[in-house]
Design a protein around this motif. Structure first.
Motif, PDB file in Angstrom:
ATOM      1  N   VAL A   8     -13.157  12.562 -33.715  1.00  0.00           N
ATOM      2  CA  VAL A   8     -12.913  11.282 -33.043  1.00  0.00           C
ATOM      3  C   VAL A   8     -14.062  10.322 -33.320  1.00  0.00           C
ATOM      4  N   CYS A  41       0.997   6.058 -22.391  1.00  0.00           N
ATOM      5  CA  CYS A  41       0.272   4.939 -22.977  1.00  0.00           C
ATOM      6  C   CYS A  41      -0.546   4.252 -21.876  1.00  0.00           C
ATOM      7  N   VAL A  42      -1.606   3.568 -22.273  1.00  0.00           N
ATOM      8  CA  VAL A  42      -2.469   2.898 -21.304  1.00  0.00           C
ATOM      9  C   VAL A  42      -1.968   1.517 -20.898  1.00  0.00           C
ATOM     10  N   LYS A  56      -4.002   9.519 -20.159  1.00  0.00           N
ATOM     11  CA  LYS A  56      -3.546   8.301 -20.834  1.00  0.00           C
ATOM     12  C   LYS A  56      -4.363   8.047 -22.097  1.00  0.00           C
ATOM     13  N   SER A  57      -3.687   7.486 -23.085  1.00  0.00           N
ATOM     14  CA  SER A  57      -4.344   7.057 -24.325  1.00  0.00           C
ATOM     15  C   SER A  57      -3.502   5.954 -24.935  1.00  0.00           C
ATOM     16  N   ALA A  63      -0.227   8.599 -30.074  1.00  0.00           N
ATOM     17  CA  ALA A  63      -1.636   8.642 -30.468  1.00  0.00           C
ATOM     18  C   ALA A  63      -1.984  10.005 -31.053  1.00  0.00           C
ATOM     19  N   ASN A  67      -3.289  10.637 -34.943  1.00  0.00           N
ATOM     20  CA  ASN A  67      -4.549  11.332 -35.209  1.00  0.00           C
ATOM     21  C   ASN A  67      -4.362  12.588 -36.040  1.00  0.00           C
TER      22      ASN A  67
END
Length: 150
Positions: A8, A41-42, A56-57, A63, A67
């Motif tokens: 990350v 989701c954010v 959340k992301s 996401a 990744n």
């Protein structure tokens, strides 16, 4: 292969951001999540679903896919199964403004239109993604109103 903290940091620095790995003891306590909470989701708009106490992301399960380089429906379904195994509910969202509605997720829209530099777009559209998440036991939320987060 699991995504590591070092991975990350590398991705974020590669995009020109500042990033570092810190010890948990040096940051404020994180908000606890519950098994009934959506992995979501954010997006800060009001939801039609009550389970807001999940992880959340940006993009939620999408996401994880970006990744990992996952671009197909079967890979998305496997991610949903993994999210459930880890104790959360996979989800995606849309809104009342987009057409089709699942394109109301800005992260998915950018991803599907190849606007996330260096990240291959999905081989499925927003409605196919929604159907796969629902088929895997996930949830679809419809968000209302306009963005108000700062």
């Amino acid at each position: 292969m699991p995504l590591t903290a070092e991975d990350v940091v590398g991705v974020l620095k590669g995009r020109g951001w500042e990033a570092e790995i810190v010890e948990e003891s040096t940051v404020a306590p994180l908000i606890k999540t519950s098994p009934q909470g959506l992995m979501k989701c954010v997006d800060g708009r009001p939801s039609d679903h009550p389970a807001m106490d999940g992880p959340k992301s940006l993009g939620g399960v999408y996401a994880i896919a970006t990744n990992r380089g996952v671009t197909d429906i079967e890979g998305l379904k496997k991610i949903c199964e993994e999210v459930k195994e880890k104790g959360s509910i996979p989800s995606c969202h849309g809104d009342e403004h987009a057409h089709p509605a699942p394109m109301g997720c800005g992260f998915f829209k950018l991803w599907s239109q190849s606007k996330l530099e260096g990240i291959p777009p999905p081989k499925f559209d927003s409605e196919e993604g929604k159907a796969a998440i629902l088929e895997a036991g996930g949830v679809y939320e419809c968000l209302a109103g306009k963005h108000e987060e700062k």
